[in-house]
Design a protein around this motif. Sequence first.
Motif, PDB file in Angstrom:
ATOM      1  N   UNK A 231       0.828  -1.199   0.000  1.00 23.13           N
ATOM      2  CA  UNK A 231       0.000   0.000   0.000  1.00 23.13           C
ATOM      3  C   UNK A 231       0.866   1.254   0.000  1.00 23.13           C
ATOM      4  N   UNK A 232       1.965   1.231   0.740  1.00 24.60           N
ATOM      5  CA  UNK A 232       2.894   2.362   0.716  1.00 24.60           C
ATOM      6  C   UNK A 232       3.450   2.545  -0.691  1.00 24.60           C
ATOM      7  N   UNK A 233       3.780   1.451  -1.353  1.00 24.97           N
ATOM      8  CA  UNK A 233       4.279   1.517  -2.730  1.00 24.97           C
ATOM      9  C   UNK A 233       3.249   2.198  -3.636  1.00 24.97           C
TER      10      UNK A 233
ATOM     11  N   UNK B  34      12.782   1.546  -4.383  1.00 26.03           N
ATOM     12  CA  UNK B  34      13.198   1.263  -5.756  1.00 26.03           C
ATOM     13  C   UNK B  34      13.220  -0.242  -6.009  1.00 26.03           C
ATOM     14  N   UNK B  35      13.580  -1.009  -4.982  1.00 25.78           N
ATOM     15  CA  UNK B  35      13.573  -2.477  -5.084  1.00 25.78           C
ATOM     16  C   UNK B  35      12.146  -3.009  -5.010  1.00 25.78           C
ATOM     17  N   UNK B  36      11.384  -2.502  -4.050  1.00 25.75           N
ATOM     18  CA  UNK B  36      10.041  -3.020  -3.812  1.00 25.75           C
ATOM     19  C   UNK B  36       9.091  -2.701  -4.960  1.00 25.75           C
ATOM     20  N   UNK B  37       9.318  -1.604  -5.637  1.00 30.44           N
ATOM     21  CA  UNK B  37       8.469  -1.264  -6.786  1.00 30.44           C
ATOM     22  C   UNK B  37       8.637  -2.271  -7.924  1.00 30.44           C
ATOM     23  N   UNK B  38       9.768  -2.928  -7.961  1.00 31.61           N
ATOM     24  CA  UNK B  38       9.978  -3.958  -8.979  1.00 31.61           C
ATOM     25  C   UNK B  38       9.129  -5.200  -8.705  1.00 31.61           C
ATOM     26  N   UNK B  39       8.710  -5.356  -7.452  1.00 33.14           N
ATOM     27  CA  UNK B  39       7.872  -6.495  -7.076  1.00 33.14           C
ATOM     28  C   UNK B  39       6.386  -6.222  -7.247  1.00 33.14           C
ATOM     29  N   UNK B  40       6.027  -4.945  -7.354  1.00 33.63           N
ATOM     30  CA  UNK B  40       4.610  -4.595  -7.464  1.00 33.63           C
ATOM     31  C   UNK B  40       4.454  -3.356  -8.343  1.00 33.63           C
TER      32      UNK B  40
END
Length: 515
Positions: free
Chosen positions: A459-461, A482-488
């Motif tokens: 949700x933060x993403x 930047x890493x987590x956005x690649x997952x979602x």
Amino acid sequence: MSGFMLKIKKELEFQDFYQVLFENKSVEIEEEILQRVDKSFEFLQDFSKDKIIYGVNTGFGPMAQYRIPDEDCENLQYNLIRSHAAGAGKPLSAENVRALMLARMNTLALGKSGIHREVIETMQQLLNKNVVPLIFEHGGVGASGDLVQLAHLALVLIGEGEVFYDGTRQETCTVFKNLGINPISIHIREGLALLNGTSAMTGIGLVNLIYAKRLMEWSVFCSSAINEIVEAYDDHFSEELNSAKKHRGQQKIARMMREHLADSHLTRKRHEHLYEEKAKKTDQFSEKVQEYYSLRCVPQVLGPVYDTIEQALRIHLEEVNSANDNPIIDAAKEQVFHGGNFHGDYISLENDKLRLVVAKMSMLAERQLNYLLNPNLNNILPAFVNLSRLGLNFGMQGAQFAAVSTTAENQMLSNSMYVHSIPNNNDNQDIVSMGANSALLTRKVIDNAFEVLSVEIATIVQALYYLKVNEKLSSPSLRKFEILKKLLPALKEDQPIYKELQAITEYLKKHDAYS
């Protein structure tokens, strides 16, 4: 494979467990340790020849009043192992079993158990060759030790039972033959020494602590990032405010938040907005003077979590570096002492407390999540952080249900096992710890909490996609997102996201928040 040395003048530390379990370090044993074990074995071998010693030439538990003839003493130990290999439920995970073995090997290496050195050497081989005994979740009550779980370890050590090796469940005898591992022999009391102890609950508990520490850091990370998203005032995590209370945990969490947000261009100084002349002339403020508790009270909520983890870690390390079977063989004083060092109340209580604070972390995450999803609370994001058409699309609405239901399960599971003693063993074990049960429930609550945090992170993403404030984020936030956005991806159209949430959960479990 590099390794660490088990040394006679060095106690096992938390980092040693981490290196063996997660960095695949091999275990080496100092010769002086083996010599200490030899002395204990040789003393007991001589001392027990003309004396009655529990578990050497007597039955076990309520059967201790029966003298066992010398010719049957070897079979006595085998019978104990085989009869108690009666576990039920799911197999323990490989990391829990390996932690259990390292814990048991270390306590036996103290030279207070009267065992032959081959017990330790064989466990060393199992650890270094990644042979994982089949041990089940359910069995021990944590009073005469983790009897059933440790019986399955002993069963493998005598060359029987089953193991996991090379990704498959196999017969122990087959794997031992292929790897050139010799089963241990029974000499005096190897069966009882292996079974009587707290090593299952302690090993599982140490794994719990590894994950709980990581979970706590991610909770601090999420809390800090949300403070950026809502452009919160920074005084609630200031040194001045938090040093007014003496709790070390609160001060530590506040310091972590300050370090996270040190270069953020989103958090605000109260004096720049509310202490100026313009603010004094305003009768009603459009923005909140103080944030909701789930944002403003993070040091006070996560501080007790930090302190509880540190206390639990201290107790677990004391236990793993203690002799916790019965009787205790004291070669130096040439005596054998009978008692109850196998009792697991210390570990059971700490896992109960750990489970409570982890449940509270999931509750904090759920409330922060709700804050982000409810536009009437945050006043900056669309309902459910919906990046598309309100009404037609749903954003993170479905994921919230999973987070809420999982948090509710954690609240229920946080009840104590420490006070749920059930007498058994013909009332010989009339008050027990249920330590392994407590440790296993704690692991379930930790896993659940990671799932809740994965929804919060997702949700933060989505909020960051919507707000487009990357250039103002703190360095820790920007680096991780930047890493987590690649997952979602940005959810501009509704789609199933269970795989993405699972990927985020696994990422959180495997990576530190601040590395």
